[in-house]
Design a protein around this motif. Structure first.
Motif, mmCIF file in Angstrom:
data_model
loop_
_atom_site.group_PDB
_atom_site.id
_atom_site.type_symbol
_atom_site.label_atom_id
_atom_site.label_comp_id
_atom_site.label_asym_id
_atom_site.label_seq_id
_atom_site.Cartn_x
_atom_site.Cartn_y
_atom_site.Cartn_z
ATOM 1 N N CYS A 125 0.999 -1.011 0.105
ATOM 2 C CA CYS A 125 0.015 -0.118 -0.048
ATOM 3 C C CYS A 125 0.932 1.275 0.127
ATOM 4 O O CYS A 125 1.568 1.604 0.996
ATOM 5 N N PRO A 126 0.880 1.616 -0.978
ATOM 6 C CA PRO A 126 2.652 2.636 -1.056
ATOM 7 C C PRO A 126 2.535 3.489 -0.531
ATOM 8 O O PRO A 126 3.092 3.995 -0.295
ATOM 9 N N GLU B 96 -6.159 -4.724 4.068
ATOM 10 C CA GLU B 96 -7.037 -3.373 4.412
ATOM 11 C C GLU B 96 -8.771 -4.014 4.453
ATOM 12 O O GLU B 96 -8.633 -4.114 3.474
ATOM 13 N N SER C 63 -7.432 -10.501 -9.485
ATOM 14 C CA SER C 63 -9.037 -9.889 -10.045
ATOM 15 C C SER C 63 -10.053 -9.184 -9.111
ATOM 16 O O SER C 63 -10.006 -9.978 -7.897
ATOM 17 N N SER C 64 -9.649 -8.051 -9.578
ATOM 18 C CA SER C 64 -10.709 -7.145 -8.332
ATOM 19 C C SER C 64 -12.156 -8.171 -8.643
ATOM 20 O O SER C 64 -12.943 -7.956 -7.407
ATOM 21 N N LEU D 17 -4.602 1.445 -5.395
ATOM 22 C CA LEU D 17 -4.623 2.423 -4.542
ATOM 23 C C LEU D 17 -4.512 4.380 -5.461
ATOM 24 O O LEU D 17 -5.292 4.473 -4.570
ATOM 25 N N TYR E 80 -11.672 -1.680 2.530
ATOM 26 C CA TYR E 80 -10.857 -1.328 1.713
ATOM 27 C C TYR E 80 -11.065 -0.287 1.188
ATOM 28 O O TYR E 80 -9.988 0.957 0.932
ATOM 29 N N ALA F 225 4.845 4.640 -6.885
ATOM 30 C CA ALA F 225 5.119 3.841 -6.739
ATOM 31 C C ALA F 225 4.868 2.537 -7.515
ATOM 32 O O ALA F 225 5.148 1.811 -8.374
ATOM 33 N N ARG G 69 7.096 0.202 -9.883
ATOM 34 C CA ARG G 69 6.437 -1.356 -10.219
ATOM 35 C C ARG G 69 6.863 -1.802 -11.161
ATOM 36 O O ARG G 69 6.252 -2.943 -11.479
ATOM 37 N N ILE H 2 -17.301 -1.920 -5.695
ATOM 38 C CA ILE H 2 -17.468 -3.348 -4.299
ATOM 39 C C ILE H 2 -19.315 -3.537 -4.228
ATOM 40 O O ILE H 2 -19.497 -5.222 -4.196
ATOM 41 N N LEU I 125 -11.838 -8.188 -1.415
ATOM 42 C CA LEU I 125 -11.679 -7.169 -1.337
ATOM 43 C C LEU I 125 -12.812 -6.393 -1.580
ATOM 44 O O LEU I 125 -14.315 -6.442 -1.613
ATOM 45 N N THR I 126 -13.004 -4.914 -0.498
ATOM 46 C CA THR I 126 -14.438 -4.522 0.030
ATOM 47 C C THR I 126 -14.727 -2.972 0.741
ATOM 48 O O THR I 126 -13.315 -2.928 0.741
ATOM 49 N N ASP J 206 -3.722 -6.497 -2.936
ATOM 50 C CA ASP J 206 -3.630 -5.046 -3.724
ATOM 51 C C ASP J 206 -2.784 -5.129 -5.033
ATOM 52 O O ASP J 206 -3.010 -4.507 -6.045
ATOM 53 N N GLY J 207 -2.370 -6.272 -4.912
ATOM 54 C CA GLY J 207 -0.911 -6.542 -6.049
ATOM 55 C C GLY J 207 0.318 -5.394 -6.250
ATOM 56 O O GLY J 207 0.580 -5.051 -7.378
ATOM 57 N N ASP J 208 -0.538 -4.277 -5.348
ATOM 58 C CA ASP J 208 0.666 -3.238 -5.154
ATOM 59 C C ASP J 208 1.866 -3.639 -4.563
ATOM 60 O O ASP J 208 1.921 -3.986 -3.423
ATOM 61 N N THR J 209 3.260 -2.957 -4.874
ATOM 62 C CA THR J 209 4.844 -2.864 -4.190
ATOM 63 C C THR J 209 4.676 -1.158 -3.579
ATOM 64 O O THR J 209 4.812 -1.039 -4.379
ATOM 65 N N ASP K 49 -9.411 -6.938 -15.586
ATOM 66 C CA ASP K 49 -10.127 -7.618 -16.323
ATOM 67 C C ASP K 49 -10.303 -7.584 -17.720
ATOM 68 O O ASP K 49 -10.257 -6.832 -18.153
#
Lengths: 394, 394
Positions: A177-178, A266, A295-296, B297, A385, B314, B318, B386, A381-382, A216-219, B218
């Protein structure tokens, strides 16, 4: 209470970088020089503490301390940020009577703000004074940002020469979560290790644990896993069997912490345990697992306890993994739901919806092609979040 | 009301596949054989209508009709689904007195359920009878699923021999949303085109429009863009300047429809117009744009009108794109916010937060490396997304 490996002391104080009424500055101290290994973020933007930590490790892999603060990431702060980071190490080195090159720094928090140096000047003497007067949990609490609980894990294992202990702590609630930049983990052991082997062992364990989770796939700009082997047990690896056992204990500590990060994702309510088998190779298996886990649409379906196999199948289809759609088999919560190109012939909602109310959900996918395998843990994923991440800075 | 290109008729009826009180079955009819081009989903799982449509196009690129239903995707339905699809074409061909090979089918809706054949049997005669008695908007409404508005676009352009008209309709609310499987677009023109050129032109226009948007990253089992050039204007391309003008009109229709899809993104409140410049090459530019546009994010920050440049930086870091972090420049809504490794020296919240309340937000990123460029439109990510996707099947 968890017992630390021999030879290490912890400290934590409330410095006030960002959070009130909780510790936010932690110190790990090794009474003797410890063999250090590190795995750092691959993000092109690297925070000042990541750059300084890499430099120190490049010069020597014997370390005495790890210094961690929460609330300020010291990332994207330019040359000034690097100077700030180095000056905190200089100060700490003076108080501990060691060299600044024997300290590894780590920071987590908001990107782009300068470190408040008066806070460091005031807090570091208190931090050193409190060494040893802190539980493992208090220390893990001091490195939290949006985490909802402190994350620690420990294992003991018997080697030929005697028993050794591994202990670790981590923070993270979002794989990344950057701007809470982000995942940090620290592992200590009293095992005696030589340098290259210890780095290899850590890299292997990280690959199977922290690198096999996704929220969430972020780094982030600040991620790192640091491991110190102090050797105070007097026990070293005598055989390949010893190395296997030591690796297993290390890998279990890392996987336990990695699971806790996904569990604390989160806004997360579920952990998907995605196992891909039958892929052409492990790279294809990894692609398939990540397409599903990131996948969301799969994540929101899980949140809704909806046995929506179509979304999983569609994610596999775009993953880039090679397979024959007719040979794919998919099970949810241990029950087959899709095979031979079609859903199974049963009342899917009635059978599966109740199974999906559990917190931990197995997603087993066989691609029917080869021997490639991969395992990934992923959160759902909620709406929470969204709330956390759209409100974050207000 | 929009005017259709010469030579085409539309029809739409309420068949009742899934939705009540609205049309859900549409027919495009070309009075003469029209040159057809198609771009199909790259998903490994391809819906029955995609498979049948490709087969028909492989045999001949002269088509008379496009048949589209909403509510049932006819994807992951096995051989039975293929037979169902072929049988709907057989029935329609009988009513229109053409060959089933001259019809392109498309479906959108829930994955994995068999088509209700009695509904088709009852509706197709009504559909054919109502040909020509339907506005472009009614036709676009009949192909909607979670879309909140019908999406149409048209352009006229003057070529050397005279004027030609392009018209298109699309559905999609979510670049892809596999179980509402998903993005469909149909473009008609009265321009005369030969086969290979028309397919090339469509592929080029799709690359710059429908392939340059993202809602959730997707892709679905049913996506396709079909284009029919009927030639009823009697005008064909006489020069490369003509081809450029025709391409521009086609590309504008596609981009207009693509923008409408992002604007109608499930739960979306904003459209980010992400322009990458200065990348090493266009592939790197594409990587950078997609990393930003797909980041949960970044998307949640946009939803919160939060000038959270750290998340954008960020995501770039990546993305895998090669660049020197010190040379990256980032502007939000036309104002520089990050350069030379640091945020600009101003009260960022005060300056930028008001700018981010707009629906359309420019995100301009110069990587400072080469000449590579890419443009991507992306939605934000909201609590409504969501809600829609976790409640969908209930």
């Amino acid at each position: 209470m968890q017992e630390l490996p021999l030879g290490f002391d912890l400290a934590a104080v409330q410095a006030g970088f960002r959070y009130k009424d909780r510790p936010d500055l932690a110190l790990i101290f090794s009474r003797t020089p410890a063999r250090a290994a590190g795995v750092f973020t691959t993000n092109a933007f690297q925070a000042a503490p990541v750059q300084v930590g890499r430099e120190n490790l490049d010069r020597s892999d014997l370390m005495r301390a790890v210094l961690v603060n929460a609330g300020q990431a010291n990332a994207c702060t330019g040359d000034e940020g690097l100077a700030d980071c180095r000056s905190t190490l200089d100060m700490l080195a003076g108080h501990l009577d060691i060299s600044p090159g024997e300290i590894l720094p780590a920071s987590t928090g908001v990107i782009g703000m300068r470190m408040p140096m008066p806070v460091w000047e005031k807090s570091l003497p208190q931090l050193v004074k409190s060494l040893g007067g802190c539980t493992p949990e208090q220390s893990a609490m001091a490195i939290m940002t949006t985490d909802s609980f402190p994350k620690t894990a420990s294992r003991e294992t018997g080697l030929d020469q005697g028993r050794v202990r591994f202990w670790g702590m981590a923070k993270g609630a979002g794989m990344i979560c950057p701007d809470m930049a982000t995942m940090l983990a620290f592992v200590l052991t009293d095992l005696q290790m030589d340098g290259p082997r210890w780095q290899e062992m850590l890299a292997g364990a990280v690959e199977q644990s922290f690198n096999a989770i996704t929220v969430d796939g972020d780094t982030s700009t600040n991620d790192c896993v640091l491991a110190l082997a102090g050797g105070e047990s007097g026990v070293s690896c005598q055989s390949s069997r010893d190395r296997d056992r030591a690796f297993q204990a290390l890998e279990e500590v890392c996987s336990d912490l990695a699971y806790q990060i996904v569990k604390d994702a989160e806004g997360g309510t579920k952990v998907m345990h995605i196992r891909i088998t039958g892929a052409a190779d492990s790279l294809d298996a990894c692609r398939a697992a990540r397409a599903v886990g990131n996948s969301s649409l799969v994540k929101t379906a899980m949140f809704g306890c909806d046995p929506n196999w179509g979304r999983i199948v569609a994610a596999l289809g775009r993953s880039g993994a090679g397979f024959d759609p007719e040979k794919v088999r998919l099970s949810l919560a241990g029950q087959e739901i899709f095979a031979r190109g079609k859903p199974v012939d049963m009342d899917i909602d009635e059978v599966f919806a109740p199974l999906l109310t559990a917190r931990d959900i197995r997603v087993d996918i066989d691609l029917g092609t080869g021997e490639g395998e991969y395992f990934l843990m992923a959160s759902d994923l909620t709406d929470e979040y969204i709330r956390i991440n759209s409100d974050y800075r207000s």
